[in-house]
Design an enzyme around this catalytic site. Structure first.
Site, PDB file in Angstrom:
ATOM      1  N   ASP A 196     -71.487  45.702  14.771  1.00 25.67           N
ATOM      2  CA  ASP A 196     -72.730  46.022  14.049  1.00 25.67           C
ATOM      3  C   ASP A 196     -73.159  47.481  14.214  1.00 25.67           C
ATOM      4  OD1 ASP A 196     -72.711  43.305  13.592  1.00 25.67           O
ATOM      5  OD2 ASP A 196     -74.191  42.856  15.146  1.00 25.67           O
ATOM      6  N   ARG A 216     -76.211  41.831  11.522  1.00 32.41           N
ATOM      7  CA  ARG A 216     -77.531  41.378  12.013  1.00 32.41           C
ATOM      8  C   ARG A 216     -78.663  42.168  11.322  1.00 32.41           C
ATOM      9  NH1 ARG A 216     -77.932  40.519  18.310  1.00 32.41           N
ATOM     10  NH2 ARG A 216     -77.456  42.729  18.349  1.00 32.41           N
ATOM     11  N   GLU A 246     -75.908  41.019   5.759  1.00 34.90           N
ATOM     12  CA  GLU A 246     -76.422  39.645   5.948  1.00 34.90           C
ATOM     13  C   GLU A 246     -77.922  39.630   6.250  1.00 34.90           C
ATOM     14  OE1 GLU A 246     -74.327  37.971   9.308  1.00 34.90           O
ATOM     15  OE2 GLU A 246     -75.074  39.507  10.669  1.00 34.90           O
ATOM     16  N   GLN A 264     -64.202  40.285   9.716  1.00 30.72           N
ATOM     17  CA  GLN A 264     -64.598  41.633  10.158  1.00 30.72           C
ATOM     18  C   GLN A 264     -64.396  41.826  11.653  1.00 30.72           C
ATOM     19  OE1 GLN A 264     -68.615  42.588   7.859  1.00 30.72           O
ATOM     20  NE2 GLN A 264     -68.153  40.425   7.884  1.00 30.72           N
ATOM     21  N   ARG A 265     -64.309  40.740  12.390  1.00 28.83           N
ATOM     22  CA  ARG A 265     -64.210  40.846  13.859  1.00 28.83           C
ATOM     23  C   ARG A 265     -62.821  40.553  14.398  1.00 28.83           C
ATOM     24  NH1 ARG A 265     -69.345  37.512  15.861  1.00 28.83           N
ATOM     25  NH2 ARG A 265     -67.690  36.367  16.912  1.00 28.83           N
TER      26      ARG A 265
HETATM   27  O1  F6P Z   1     -73.180  40.811  16.485  1.00 32.71           O
HETATM   28  C1  F6P Z   1     -71.931  40.630  15.910  1.00 32.71           C
HETATM   29  C2  F6P Z   1     -71.992  39.574  14.847  1.00 32.71           C
HETATM   30  O2  F6P Z   1     -70.720  39.490  14.265  1.00 32.71           O
HETATM   31  C3  F6P Z   1     -73.083  39.783  13.805  1.00 32.71           C
HETATM   32  O3  F6P Z   1     -72.744  40.751  12.861  1.00 32.71           O
HETATM   33  C4  F6P Z   1     -73.212  38.382  13.262  1.00 32.71           C
HETATM   34  O4  F6P Z   1     -74.502  38.165  12.739  1.00 32.71           O
HETATM   35  C5  F6P Z   1     -73.004  37.535  14.465  1.00 32.71           C
HETATM   36  O5  F6P Z   1     -72.278  38.302  15.397  1.00 32.71           O
HETATM   37  C6  F6P Z   1     -72.254  36.264  14.176  1.00 32.71           C
HETATM   38  O6  F6P Z   1     -72.240  35.507  15.332  1.00 32.71           O
HETATM   39  P1  F6P Z   1     -71.353  34.209  15.571  1.00 32.71           P
HETATM   40  O7  F6P Z   1     -70.067  34.675  16.140  1.00 32.71           O
HETATM   41  O8  F6P Z   1     -72.157  33.430  16.519  1.00 32.71           O
HETATM   42  O9  F6P Z   1     -71.145  33.545  14.241  1.00 32.71           O
END
Ligand code: F6P
Length: 376
Positions: free
Chosen positions: A140, A184, A235, A286-287
């Site tokens: 983020d 976020r 989001e 994205q992660r």
């Molecule tokens: O803070 C990183 C993030 O990927 C945010 O961008 C997103 O809102 C949140 O984590 C999603 O969290 P989770 O892994 O609990 O779905």
């Protein structure tokens, strides 16, 4: 000098976690002769039957490009509770148990990889006598006191590629395409990918939008001969006069999760413009997966610097990038406020200069020209 340091990863994963772990182990072992113990599943690994493992240079071989975290991660777990009023610190016993276990495991200090939530917990450990250095992690990019968190630039690459791909299909079908990205309450991913991926509209939490203004931009493009439009929505983006949209209400261990803005905009914009509209939620793509070259480099620099900071006696500090230098800042400063996009900052100005709309209620005032490529 510390004999043994612990390392843990907390919060949502981000590309580059393993690269930091590798750099910490290599620097601690090779440069300072310290042992490293990996703590599994964030701070949770310090409770009950502790879950730890020694990390040597051979354990981190091949880790540089690997996504995720070999140590596992947790969202706050039992150390902080989510209440209706916000965050509440868990009972002192939870921290005391973890501190006792650190002592039993002969861990003298901690390197903690995390975002605002995890680093808030880390600062509490330091207050209880365990020296801590934090490493700013989150896709983020919303941590204060650092220009970049590792993981952000990789997420940006992925969102930008998604926008590139949406362009060709949008243009072929004369459609409006909406891409929902994470972030976020900060619009960094949407803003930067929107510029890099040539979006026509960027919706961010920092600039509440008007649906009419977004529809006007789509119509203006039609008049100018562009029968498709690309929208990137953070989001956390919020329509003026409305609340943010959440996909769930959270629980003690998780904050409520944002999500659903793209679907909402799709319905509204289709009704307003009559144009076929589709949406894509990019989500955890994205992660996941490999960090890009920049994040490998940043993660490595952060990891090495975190060990050096501990060795030099820094406490309750976080490594940070400022004006091209990696320095340390107090964790308390980094977690005091979320770093959001300045609505009158340079990137927003650049986006507007090239005709991108933020769908602001007063969007026209930021666009000098009234030609068809401008906002209205
Ligand atoms: O803070 C990183 C993030 O990927 C945010 O961008 C997103 O809102 C949140 O984590 C999603 O969290 P989770 O892994 O609990 O779905």
């Amino acid at each position: 000098m510390f004999k043994t340091i612990g390392i843990l990863t907390g919060g949502g994963d981000a590309p580059g976690l393993n690269a930091v772990i590798r750099a910490v182990v290599k620097t601690a072992n090779g440069q300072f002769g310290m042992n490293v113990i990996g703590i599994e599943d964030g701070f949770e690994g310090l409770l009950g039957e502790t879950r730890t493992r020694p990390l040597t240079q051979s354990d981190v071989r091949g880790l540089l490009p690997r996504g995720g975290t070999i140590l596992g991660t947790r969202n706050r777990g039992r150390f902080v509770e989510h209440t209706k009023e916000g965050l509440a610190t868990t009972s002192k016993e939870v921290y005391d148990e973890a501190v006792r276990n650190l002592s039993r495991l002969s861990i003298d200090a901690l390197i903690v990889l995390g975002g605002e939530g995890t680093l808030t917990i880390a600062a509490e450990f330091d207050r209880l006598g365990v020296p801590v250095v934090g490493v700013p992690k989150t896709i983020d990019n919303d941590l204060a006191c650092t220009e970049l968190t590792f993981g952000f630039v990789t997420a940006l690459d992925i969102a930008t590629e998604a926008l590139d791909r949406l362009h060709t299909t949008a243009e072929s079908h004369d459609r409006v395409m909406i891409l929902e990205v994470m972030g976020r309450n900060a619009g960094w991913i949407a803003l930067h990918s929107g510029i890099a991926g040539g979006a026509d509209v960027i919706l961010i939490p920092e600039l509440p939008f008007s649906m009419d203004s977004v529809a006007n931009k789509i119509r203006a493009r039609e008049i100018g001969g562009s029968n498709f439009s690309i929208i990137v929505a953070a989001e956390g983006a919020v329509e003026a006069g409305h609340d943010q949209i959440f996909q769930d209400s959270g629980d003690k261990q998780h904050a409520p999760r944002l999500g659903g803005i793209a679907v909402y905009c799709r319905t509204q914009l289709e009704a307003l413009t009559g144009k076929e509209t589709r949406c894509v939620v990019l989500g955890h793509l994205q992660r996941g997966g490999r960090p890009n070259a920049f994040d490998r480099m940043l993660a490595t620099t952060y990891g090495a610097h975190a060990v050096r900071a501990l060795a030099e006696g820094k406490r309750a500090a976080m490594v940070a990038l400022q004006a091209g230098d990696v320095i340390t800042v107090p964790i308390s400063d980094a977690v005091a406020n979320v770093k959001t996009v300045p609505p009158d900052g340079q990137m927003v100005r650049t986006a507007r200069d090239i005709g991108i709309s933020f769908g602001a209620v007063d969007e026209t005032k930021y666009h000098v020209s009234s030609s068809s490529s401008a906002i209205n």
